[in-house]
Scaffold this motif. Structure first.
Motif, PDB file in Angstrom:
ATOM      1  N   GLU A 720       0.843  -1.212   0.000  1.00  0.00           N
ATOM      2  CA  GLU A 720       0.000   0.000   0.000  1.00  0.00           C
ATOM      3  C   GLU A 720       0.871   1.251   0.000  1.00  0.00           C
ATOM      4  OE1 GLU A 720      -2.755   0.127   3.208  1.00  0.00           O
ATOM      5  OE2 GLU A 720      -4.017  -1.477   2.444  1.00  0.00           O
ATOM      6  N   LEU A 723       2.562   1.819  -3.394  1.00  0.00           N
ATOM      7  CA  LEU A 723       1.658   2.402  -4.387  1.00  0.00           C
ATOM      8  C   LEU A 723       1.538   3.907  -4.156  1.00  0.00           C
ATOM      9  CD1 LEU A 723      -0.326   1.976  -6.727  1.00  0.00           C
ATOM     10  CD2 LEU A 723      -2.123   1.549  -5.030  1.00  0.00           C
ATOM     11  N   ARG A 724       1.485   4.302  -2.888  1.00  0.00           N
ATOM     12  CA  ARG A 724       1.390   5.730  -2.558  1.00  0.00           C
ATOM     13  C   ARG A 724       2.653   6.466  -2.982  1.00  0.00           C
ATOM     14  NH1 ARG A 724       2.517   7.647   2.606  1.00  0.00           N
ATOM     15  NH2 ARG A 724       2.302   5.510   3.398  1.00  0.00           N
ATOM     16  N   TYR A 725       3.831   5.850  -2.752  1.00  0.00           N
ATOM     17  CA  TYR A 725       5.093   6.479  -3.137  1.00  0.00           C
ATOM     18  C   TYR A 725       5.222   6.597  -4.652  1.00  0.00           C
ATOM     19  CZ  TYR A 725       6.442   5.320   1.684  1.00  0.00           C
ATOM     20  OH  TYR A 725       6.498   5.211   3.038  1.00  0.00           O
ATOM     21  N   CYS A 726       4.701   5.605  -5.378  1.00  0.00           N
ATOM     22  CA  CYS A 726       4.768   5.630  -6.844  1.00  0.00           C
ATOM     23  C   CYS A 726       4.101   6.873  -7.415  1.00  0.00           C
ATOM     24  CB  CYS A 726       4.122   4.369  -7.427  1.00  0.00           C
ATOM     25  SG  CYS A 726       5.186   2.921  -7.316  1.00  0.00           S
ATOM     26  N   VAL A 727       3.012   7.282  -6.781  1.00  0.00           N
ATOM     27  CA  VAL A 727       2.300   8.492  -7.233  1.00  0.00           C
ATOM     28  C   VAL A 727       3.233   9.691  -7.133  1.00  0.00           C
ATOM     29  CG1 VAL A 727       0.309   9.989  -6.831  1.00  0.00           C
ATOM     30  CG2 VAL A 727       0.092   7.523  -6.484  1.00  0.00           C
ATOM     31  N   THR A 763      -7.874   6.851  -5.498  1.00  0.00           N
ATOM     32  CA  THR A 763      -7.268   8.190  -5.596  1.00  0.00           C
ATOM     33  C   THR A 763      -5.848   8.097  -6.161  1.00  0.00           C
ATOM     34  OG1 THR A 763      -8.534   8.831  -3.653  1.00  0.00           O
ATOM     35  CG2 THR A 763      -6.729  10.278  -4.286  1.00  0.00           C
ATOM     36  N   HIS A 764      -5.081   7.099  -5.683  1.00  0.00           N
ATOM     37  CA  HIS A 764      -3.705   6.941  -6.158  1.00  0.00           C
ATOM     38  C   HIS A 764      -3.664   6.621  -7.653  1.00  0.00           C
ATOM     39  CE1 HIS A 764      -2.634   7.358  -2.112  1.00  0.00           C
ATOM     40  NE2 HIS A 764      -2.681   6.082  -1.725  1.00  0.00           N
ATOM     41  N   GLY A 767      -4.422   9.557  -9.681  1.00  0.00           N
ATOM     42  CA  GLY A 767      -3.286  10.470  -9.698  1.00  0.00           C
ATOM     43  C   GLY A 767      -2.165  10.013 -10.625  1.00  0.00           C
ATOM     44  N   LEU A 768      -2.085   8.707 -10.869  1.00  0.00           N
ATOM     45  CA  LEU A 768      -1.043   8.171 -11.748  1.00  0.00           C
ATOM     46  C   LEU A 768      -1.330   8.443 -13.223  1.00  0.00           C
ATOM     47  CD1 LEU A 768      -0.440   4.728  -9.993  1.00  0.00           C
ATOM     48  CD2 LEU A 768       1.311   6.467 -10.377  1.00  0.00           C
TER      49      LEU A 768
END
Length: 804
Positions: A720, A723-727, A763-764, A767-768
């Motif tokens: 999780e 995935l947040r850092y990837c954004v 949301t993530h 954003g990607l």
């Protein structure tokens, strides 16, 4: 200015609160005598007696006011009734509603009670009916009709085998219902006004009823006849039979015959002998109340009692007053043991008390003062003033304090450090209008200064010692016409040689306090555009602070009376200002409900505390400068702890921990232990550090397989976070390839259902998309440009070959 070689405060955190928990209505004490249940609008609050804290609360979803409630005799169930005609059953310890059902009553429920077995619940309605419910099998067992009007009292006989229910309504009779036949077997007639309570003897054959007709009746339940009517000469709200075979000689119970206690409009407990109808003991009033000052009009007496309970396990009595205070008395002496204030009304001032700030004294919109012990929230109410107490001040040692009020008087009070009891030791009255400000001498307890709405200031000398019995009568040694309007604030300098005053006339003034008792005007501070609410001397420098209704706080020099600094930030009147951090910082409170912390040197507001919902009148710092207390018009009192040192230590510990983890991370990367390194980086919650590990993995041979293997072995919560850092990474062209590499693994190997369960996954992913499209367009343009270059290169080679 002041010494700055100390740590500035940066933050305060709530340490404890004293907030309203009872605003009228029913009160019940649990069978184990540990909790008080009381209504407060749409809530039932549960107060723990040992700590004075609200430990549980239940509230109806519809926000409808609760009209009645009952706690079962085994303390397991709580049932509430609201104006929406719903009954709700609660697991009150968890605060969860376990069941709700329609009350069947056509209008709200007025009274409720459980039987001794905790299986039957009786509800008395405003529709003149009584319903009995089996709460275990969950159905209505009886529908009892025949009452006249609102059934305001229902009570089961304590002997469960008799299956009897008593009720009373507006016809003032007491109905006895046989639940076996569902019939009213008799009506006990004796009262001519509302019956308020019933109490049963241990054998269950005698009952005493109390009423607002100023009588109590002793009933023989075998013959169902009145044995004796006892005139008690006050409206009685509660009656309790005293325990038999107990030595109660301290309250003059000398015979073994039936005795009972009454509580009512006179505000005192009285003990009666049933056989002779004689009052054998009357509880004494507080020493500051004489019968003439006690508000003889019973209807208006704030001390009148509305409930009376007997607590057999701890051998105590408990009462509830019309002012929403709950008091506990120890038998057999009937001495006050504990006292809780259910509702404070508007708090006008609050100060720390005691050597170690163990107590606070509070002035509310009332003629009584309240002294709370902070550890237990138990309260002592101080009687003496006859009109609203407006403000307070405390002497340096903390055991002596002064109060002033609308009754034009000033009083000095002393806290006994051993017993915690407070008594009035001096009083004076000389002003011609309300006394709105008071200041105590700082060096030793030698004098007090008062400012009044009569525009004058007075200096009152105190005796070297106070009598242990008599109240010393004060007289002013000096009176000065100080301002053109109300004197709102006075403050004595740390050396007791200067006095400052602030007035509604928009000025502050500096006075000399000479040894002969005269006040001499030294200068005037002008600059505020509206009335001044508060003035305060710096503890270290020749500086005075003032706060005003113009929304500003100003610092003034005592030498030339010039304004040194102005602090702006409150949206409304600044009601109080005090110095903290040895004079290097200020605390201000305002009509906007905010408390602000200012650093004087930088003119900066370093912290704004959303302290209250209304005007913050009370603001005081502790002697150790490690906490403060605020009091507001929203009826709440809050004790705040200075957490600067704690936060600093936590921040330092966090930094040290991060340094250690960074070193460990470096070692793991060197040893090529990528899974542990990635897990450690994610635990630091630093996207850049995690990116460093991803880049390191992608630089080795067979990086795709290694990345895939490493990522898939992570926990769900770590995926999780990735995935947040990837954004974040995907927003930067330099890091987008690393982000896309991680995304490829996640999207390829994790099913969509699992991905969508990640916190904030939608949301993530949203954003990607835009940045990924932008990167693809950029790559497309680069590909076109490279193809064009390749084409040009090929053409140049052909042209070069043909020319050769």
């Amino acid at each position: 200015m002041a010494n700055t070689n100390l740590q500035f405060k940066t933050n305060y955190a709530v340490s404890s609160k004293i907030e309203p928990f009872y605003k009228g209505g029913k009160v019940q004490i649990s069978k184990d005598e540990k909790y008080i249940f009381c209504t407060c609008g749409s809530r039932v609050n549960v107060l723990e007696i040992s700590t004075g804290k609200i430990v549980h609360c239940v509230e109806h979803d519809d926000q409808e006011d609760i009209t009645s409630f009952a706690v079962s005799c085994d303390d397991e169930l709580l049932v509430t009734a609201s104006r929406a005609l719903l009954l709700k059953q609660w697991d009150w310890r968890q605060g969860t509603c376990t069941r709700s059902w329609k009350a069947i009553h056509t209008i709200p429920v007025a009274s409720m009670t459980f039987d001794p077995s905790s299986t039957l619940l009786a509800t008395g309605g405003c529709d003149a009916t009584i319903k009995v419910w089996d709460v275990v099998k969950q159905y209505c067992t009886h529908n009892l009709k025949g009452s006249s009007g609102v059934v305001h009292l229902v009570q089961f006989h304590p002997d469960i085998s008799r299956l009897q229910l008593f009720s009373s309504s507006v016809d003032c009779g007491i109905r006895l219902w046989d639940l076996r036949s569902s019939q009213c077997v008799c009506v006990l007639d004796s009262h001519y006004s509302a019956v308020t309570s019933l109490s049963f003897s241990k054998d269950g054959d005698t009952m005493i009823s109390s009423g607002r007709d100023k009588i109590c009746t002793v009933w023989d339940l075998k013959s169902r006849q009145a044995k004796r009517t006892v005139p008690v000469y006050e409206t009685v709200e509660g009656v309790v039979l005293l325990p038999e075979k107990t030595d109660l000689s301290q309250i003059r119970v000398k015979s073994k015959t039936l005795h009972f206690v009454t509580a009512g409009s006179k505000g005192v407990l009285r003990v009666w002998e049933a056989s002779t109808a004689r009052c054998v003991y009357t509880q004494s009033l507080p020493s500051t109340l004489t019968p003439s000052s006690e508000e003889d009009k019973e209807d208006d007496n704030p001390r009148s009692l509305t409930y009376l309970f007997h607590l057999p396990a701890s051998s105590r009595l408990a009462t509830v007053t019309a002012e929403h205070n709950i008091l506990f008395y120890q038998l057999p002496s009937l001495t006050t043991q504990q006292q809780f204030v259910g509702y404070n009304d508007e708090v006008l001032d609050v100060k720390f008390l005691g050597k170690d700030d163990t107590h606070i004294v509070v002035a509310t919109n009332s003629c009584q003062l309240k002294v709370f012990q902070l550890l237990t929230n138990s309260c002592q109410i101080l009687y003496g003033h006859t009109d609203t107490v407006l403000t307070l001040d405390v002497f340096k040692k903390g055991s002596l304090f002064a109060s002033c009020a609308k009754d034009r008087s000033v009083r000095v009070w002393q806290l006994d450090s051993d017993s915690g009891q407070v008594r009035c030791v001096a009083q004076g009255s000389s002003h011609t209008n309300a006394v709105g400000s008071i200041g105590c001498s700082r060096m030793k307890a030698s004098f007090i200064v008062t400012g009044s709405q009569d525009c004058t200031m007075k200096v009152w000398d105190l005796p070297a010692e106070f009598s242990s019995e008599e109240i010393h009568q004060l007289s002013p040694r000096s009176t000065e016409k100080a301002h053109d309007k109300d004197v709102n604030s006075v403050s004595v300098s740390p050396n007791d040689k200067l006095l400052a005053s602030g007035s509604q006339d928009r000025t502050a003034k500096l006075w000399s306090l000479s040894g002969d008792g005269n006040l001499g005007l030294l200068g005037v501070f002008r600059g505020h555009r509206r009335g001044i609410w508060s003035v305060c001397f710096s503890p270290m420098d020749q500086i005075l602070a003032s706060s005003s209704a113009d929304g500003t706080t100003k610092l003034w020099g005592l030498q030339d009376f010039s304004c040194l600094k102005t602090f702006e930030g409150h949206d409304a009147s600044v009601l109080k200002v005090i110095f903290v951090s040895r004079g290097t910082q200020l605390l201000t409170s305002g009509s906007d409900g905010l408390v602000k912390l200012w650093t004087i040197k930088t003119n900066e507001c370093v912290k704004t505390l959303d302290a209250h919902q209304d005007k913050v009148w009370g603001l005081h710092g502790s002697r150790k400068d490690d906490k403060m207390v605020t009091g507001s018009a929203d009826s709440n009192i809050t004790v705040w702890l200075d957490v600067t040192k704690v936060e600093l230590e936590e921040e330092q510990a966090k930094q040290e921990d991060q340094i250690l983890k960074q070193q460990e991370l470096s070692n793991l990367l060197h040893e090529k232990k990528y899974l542990k390194a990635l897990g450690l980086a994610i635990s630091l919650d630093q996207p850049h550090t995690v990116l460093t590990v991803i880049k390191a993995i992608r630089q080795v041979e067979d990086s795709s397989d290694l990345l895939e293997t490493t990522l898939l072995r992570l926990r769900v919560d770590q995926k999780e976070s990735l995935l947040r850092y990837c954004v974040v990474w995907n927003t930067n062209a330099r890091n987008c390839l690393d982000a896309q590499a991680v995304l490829q693994v996640l999207l390829t190997h994790l099913p969509p259902e699992e991905l969508l369960q990640f916190q904030g996954a939608r949301t993530h992913l949203e954003g990607l998309l835009p940045y990924t499209e932008r990167h693809m367009e950029r790559i497309g343009r680069l590909q076109q440009a490279s193809m064009f270059l390749n084409y040009m290169w090929q053409k140049m080679r052909v042209a070069g070959a043909s020319s050769g």
